[in-house]
Write an enzyme that holds these catalytic residues in place. Structure first.
Site, PDB file in Angstrom:
ATOM      1  N   HIS A 356       0.791  -1.235   0.000  1.00 34.84           N
ATOM      2  CA  HIS A 356       0.000   0.000   0.000  1.00 34.84           C
ATOM      3  C   HIS A 356       0.815   1.273   0.000  1.00 34.84           C
ATOM      4  CE1 HIS A 356      -4.196  -1.306   0.539  1.00 34.84           C
ATOM      5  NE2 HIS A 356      -3.644  -2.396   1.012  1.00 34.84           N
ATOM      6  N   LYS A 544      -9.286  14.032   4.107  1.00 30.47           N
ATOM      7  CA  LYS A 544      -8.433  12.846   4.148  1.00 30.47           C
ATOM      8  C   LYS A 544      -7.569  12.954   5.397  1.00 30.47           C
ATOM      9  CE  LYS A 544      -6.883  14.073   0.027  1.00 30.47           C
ATOM     10  NZ  LYS A 544      -6.923  12.847  -0.771  1.00 30.47           N
ATOM     11  N   ARG A 545      -6.814  11.887   5.718  1.00 31.43           N
ATOM     12  CA  ARG A 545      -5.891  11.982   6.835  1.00 31.43           C
ATOM     13  C   ARG A 545      -4.980  13.195   6.657  1.00 31.43           C
ATOM     14  NH1 ARG A 545      -5.514   7.714  10.616  1.00 31.43           N
ATOM     15  NH2 ARG A 545      -3.887   9.036  11.501  1.00 31.43           N
ATOM     16  N   LYS A 550       0.362  14.519   1.947  1.00 34.11           N
ATOM     17  CA  LYS A 550      -0.914  14.831   1.308  1.00 34.11           C
ATOM     18  C   LYS A 550      -1.067  16.343   1.058  1.00 34.11           C
ATOM     19  CE  LYS A 550      -3.513  10.792   3.072  1.00 34.11           C
ATOM     20  NZ  LYS A 550      -4.186  10.204   1.893  1.00 34.11           N
ATOM     21  N   THR A 652      -8.376   6.885  -2.752  1.00 32.20           N
ATOM     22  CA  THR A 652      -9.701   6.386  -3.139  1.00 32.20           C
ATOM     23  C   THR A 652     -10.757   7.480  -3.032  1.00 32.20           C
ATOM     24  OG1 THR A 652      -9.926   5.498  -0.901  1.00 32.20           O
ATOM     25  CG2 THR A 652      -9.377   3.930  -2.663  1.00 32.20           C
ATOM     26  N   LYS A 656     -14.317   8.622  -5.250  1.00 30.58           N
ATOM     27  CA  LYS A 656     -15.636   8.940  -4.684  1.00 30.58           C
ATOM     28  C   LYS A 656     -16.124  10.285  -5.199  1.00 30.58           C
ATOM     29  CE  LYS A 656     -14.072   6.780  -0.362  1.00 30.58           C
ATOM     30  NZ  LYS A 656     -13.465   7.144   0.943  1.00 30.58           N
TER      31      LYS A 656
HETATM   32  C1  LIG Z   1     -12.208   7.184   1.367  1.00 31.25           C
HETATM   33  C2  LIG Z   1     -11.817   7.507   2.742  1.00 31.25           C
HETATM   34  C3  LIG Z   1     -10.477   7.721   3.061  1.00 31.25           C
HETATM   35  C4  LIG Z   1      -9.372   7.699   2.023  1.00 31.25           C
HETATM   36  O1  LIG Z   1      -9.212   8.986   1.510  1.00 31.25           O
HETATM   37  P1  LIG Z   1      -7.936   9.394   0.610  1.00 31.25           P
HETATM   38  O2  LIG Z   1      -8.243  10.778   0.192  1.00 31.25           O
HETATM   39  O3  LIG Z   1      -7.906   8.452  -0.537  1.00 31.25           O
HETATM   40  O4  LIG Z   1      -6.760   9.295   1.483  1.00 31.25           O
HETATM   41  C5  LIG Z   1     -10.146   8.023   4.378  1.00 31.25           C
HETATM   42  N1  LIG Z   1     -11.088   8.112   5.326  1.00 31.25           N
HETATM   43  C6  LIG Z   1     -12.393   7.927   5.050  1.00 31.25           C
HETATM   44  C7  LIG Z   1     -13.390   8.064   6.143  1.00 31.25           C
HETATM   45  C8  LIG Z   1     -12.802   7.619   3.758  1.00 31.25           C
HETATM   46  O5  LIG Z   1     -14.099   7.433   3.498  1.00 31.25           O
END
Ligand SMILES: *Cc1c(COP(=O)(O)O)cnc(C)c1O
Length: 812
Positions: A356, A544-545, A550, A652, A656
């Protein structure tokens, strides 16, 4: 598929309510009503669950087990109702009873047993496996406390324990009779009897692993798979009653606490490895319990152990469950009496591994001493694997000692889990094309050279059932109206929507739907924070985190720059924007926590400055989690995917957003590259360094951030405002961020990419002004998002890695 009419549902529901609460429906609280509904849905599921297991047994199809330390499921009531095909009936029935289904759904705690993308991916995969009728199950840990809940107090993150089980969990069933014993520590005695080596493990600490099963409901196909989560309990015969009787409660309690601590907490680290012994305990605990129960189940169904590798596949999600490799070897050799070579061949056929991340700080390696003490028998097996692997290498690379050392599993006092995972699996995959290429040619090139056929790519995906159908019912309805409902089961059929991208009426409808979703989010923001936002402004979202790679910092710096420019020129002509952030930082990751504080302080300053707050506002929403993402994403106009190129393996949330009709602003990193390839350059806004440029700068060191800053007044002003009291009276507050960018030479190229990013943002502003063009871009993004459904991803895993067949449909 479950078929039930409204009246029957009402009857069932009333009855269920009385049954579990012993009072009438109108005397119940909303939470009582939620419990009754959940419980009723679980009853409906139970029968299908039993039937599915029967079918699996009869057909003796290969069973896949997805091992993961994290499953970030979020709420389950809504998705279970949807997948059962009874959401509309249920809603109508509850309406009749004066009950609001949405309200009940919102009472459910998120099941937050994961940090972020990795755990959410596991959850999407479970949904897709069940929906494709693939016999595929999850195996993990039932943490008593999930990912902490985040509060923002005085602009900073405060962590609060996530006591998600305090009111119980409707979806789980404790299976006490299926408990297994897991052994830690102790001694291993080697006996040589009848020409065979026997390994006797004694003086160990035994822990009881108790499974809690959760149903994973497939979409309208009668399939219910299982997510089995393990909880640690003291073994009653180990519980030292003599010390208890002597009144030595303390000792007895200590024993209990030490056992229970194993499944007590989820480590809140994302892309960061912490070498804690408790973490290693957690890993062995669930892997050992999981494999024992798989093999027990296999044998009790009259399975022939010699065919084990034809009947089961075990997938390891990142290196966290890599101990499954030596643990399976232990079971096959010590308990089943197979020889080394047969055991190794079977283990290899069964195991597959997903990488990952390529970030060095995320790579797991365990100190030998710690490992050996906790897992003496497993250590012997790892040593033997390493010995055999190294001798193979020595034959291959005669005299190249450096190479052998570099690739060894055990080296320099550590056990390298990624090396063990690669050597012990028949498949190693990355999670996006770019990521897999980097693995092959950089990070794992030596292994790729040795085993080119093991390496493959499986670009991540998201379940469109949760992230489109459930999260965005208005858009879903509109898509059905225009292209029919085949995309529900064949998400790539969304491509049929592309022909409407130019249609003005369709564009207007898309805009109206987005506006309604934005209103809903604006209401939530007002409720939570008391801030009014303008729904005609651009909703520019980064959720995101919080992590240096990032680059929330890059986003924040451009907001600070925009603020400066608006102060200088109040007539600056920009489309009003609302900048929306959400995300948690690991509690010990101080830089990330400072970034959260910075965003919140910049927000305070801007939102309270009447010179600018009609044009821009900054919102940091607290406690990012799945259920919050489900509200924010359908309301987004712009999706911020701005990681330093090469650092984000896939991402991911980018998928979305795209599926919900947001336009992406992105670096060519992770799956952003594939999104660009899908929608074309004119429907995405790309900026920043390329992969080649980044790798080159790291290699040559030809980058000095100070040189850029010192020669640039505009940048200098922004950077200085971090430490001159503009945003915080305490001038030292953001010194860490300042030093990262200036003194420590900006590891993630924030400064280097700054102007390219600004240009890209100006392009967004221009595009948004052309309403028709903007909606056309949104439509094209939606139309091309089907390929990023995790159904596609899971089909690829099933055919390319696991060799699994589905129960009902063909995978092709
Ligand atoms: C999809 C999702 C992530 C991943 O987000 P990235 O922008 O791809 O790092 C993290 N936390 C939650 C709650 C998510 O739904």
């Amino acid at each position: 598929m479950l078929s039930i009419d409204k009246e029957t549902f009402k009857k069932d529901y009333r009855q269920k309510f009385i049954e579990i609460h012993g009072k009438d429906l109108d005397e119940g609280t909303d939470y009582n009503k939620y419990e009754a509904l959940g419980s009723l849905v679980r009853d409906y599921v139970a029968k299908m669950w039993i039937d599915t297991n029967k079918k699996y047994k009869e057909n003796s199809k290969k069973q896949v087990y997805y091992f993961s330390m994290e499953f970030l499921l979020g709420r389950l009531l809504g998705s279970n109702l949807l997948n059962l095909g009874i959401r509309d009936t249920c809603k109508a029935a509850l309406d009749d009873l004066g009950i609001d289904l949405d309200k009940l759904e919102n009472l459910e705690e998120d099941q937050g047993l994961g940090n972020g993308g990795l755990g959410r991916l596991a959850a999407c995969f479970l949904d897709s496996m069940a929906s494709l009728s693939i016999p595929g199950h999850g195996c993990g840990i039932r943490y008593k406390y999930g990912f902490f809940s985040q509060k923002i107090i005085n602009d900073s993150q405060v962590e609060v324990p996530d006591d998600w089980l305090k009111r119980g969990n409707i979806w789980e069933i404790k299976k006490t009779d299926k408990a297994r014993v897991v052994k830690f520590g102790g001694d291993v005695r080697v006996d040589y009897t009848d020409g065979n080596l026997k390994f006797n493990h004694t003086n160990y600490d035994a822990v009881l692993a108790v499974p809690y099963d959760m149903p994973i409901v497939g979409y309208k196909n009668n399939v219910v798979n299982t997510l089995r989560l393990w909880s640690a309990e003291p073994l009653s015969n180990e519980f030292d009653f003599s010390s208890f009787n002597r009144g030595d409660f303390k000792k007895a309690m200590e024993y209990r606490d030490s056992v229970e601590s194993i499944s007590q907490i989820l480590y809140p680290d994302d892309s960061f490895y912490e070498g804690k012994v408790l973490r290693l305990k957690q890993q062995y605990f669930f892997v050992s319990a999981g494999l024992q129960s798989i093999i027990h189940h296999f044998k009790s169904a009259q399975g022939n152990m010699k065919e084990l590798d034809e009947k089961i596949a075990v997938h390891i999600n990142d290196t966290h469950p890599t101990l499954a490799i030596p643990e399976l070897m232990r079971i096959l050799i010590d308990e089943e009496g197979f020889g080394w070579d047969t055991s190794w061949r079977m283990t290899n056929n069964i195991m597959s591994y997903t990488n990952h991340t390529i970030m060095a700080e995320a790579l797991e390696k365990w100190p030998i001493e710690m490992f050996k003490k906790l897992l003496p028998r497993i250590f012997m097996i790892v040593q033997e694997i390493d010995k055999r692997f190294c001798s193979e290498l020595k034959n291959k690379y005669v005299g190249q000692w450096d190479k052998v050392r570099k690739m060894a599993i055990i080296d320099n006092g550590y056990i390298k889990m990624a090396h063990l995972a690669i050597v012990g699996s028949h498949s190693v995959n990355g999670v996006a094309k770019l990521h897999t290429e980097i693995l092959k040619k950089q990070e794992m090139s030596d292994f790729y050279y040795c085993y080119p056929n093991k390496f493959n790519n499986k670009t991540n995906g998201i379940t469109h059932r949760r992230w489109l159908i459930s999260a965005n019912p208005k858009l879903t309805m509109f898509l059905k109206e225009k292209i029919g409902d085949s995309f529900i089961t064949h998400p790539t059929d969304m491509i049929n929507f592309e022909k409407f991208a130019h249609n003005i009426e369709v564009q207007n409808r898309l805009r109206d739907i987005k506006l309604e979703n934005k209103r809903k989010l604006a209401d939530l923001i007002y409720k939570d924070k008391g801030i009014n936002i303008d729904i005609s402004s651009i909703f520019d979202v980064q959720i995101k985190r919080i992590h240096a790679y990032k680059r929330q910092t890059l986003n924040c710096l451009r907001i600070m720059d925009l603020y400066n420019r608006l102060i200088e020129n109040p007539n600056l002509d920009i489309v009003p924007r609302t900048f929306i952030f959400a995300g948690k930082s690991a509690p010990g990751y101080y830089l990330a926590k400072d970034i959260i504080t910075l965003i919140n302080m910049v927000a305070d300053k801007i939102n309270n400055d009447d010179r600018v707050n009609k044009k821009i506002k900054v919102i940091f929403m607290e406690n990012y989690r799945v259920s919050l993402a489900e509200v924010i994403i359908p309301a987004a106009d712009v999706s911020e995917q701005i990681s330093t190129t090469t650092k984000e393996a896939s991402g991911t949330s980018n998928m979305k957003f795209m599926m919900n009709g947001a336009v992406t602003i992105a670096t060519l990193d992770g799956a952003n590259v594939e999104i660009r390839d899908e929608v074309g350059d004119e429907n995405i806004v790309i900026f920043g360094l390329t992969e080649k440029q980044v790798l080159n700068l790291y290699k040559t060191g030809g980058y000095v951030s100070q040189n850029i800053i010192n020669n640039d007044v505009r940048l200098k002003k922004i950077i200085n405002s971090l430490v001159d009291g503009t945003y915080c009276k305490d001038k030292n507050k953001f010194k860490s961020i300042y030093e990262n960018l200036v003194t420590y030479n900006d590891e993630f190229f924030v400064i280097k990419d700054f102007y390219s990013y600004l240009e890209a943002q100006e392009k967004i502003d221009r595009l948004y002004r052309d309403k028709s063009k903007w909606q056309r871009m949104c439509a094209v993004n939606i139309a091309h998002s089907g390929i990023f459904s995790s159904d596609r991803t899971i089909r690829e895993y099933a055919t390319g890695i696991w060799g699994s067949k589905c129960l009902y449909k063909n995978l092709e």
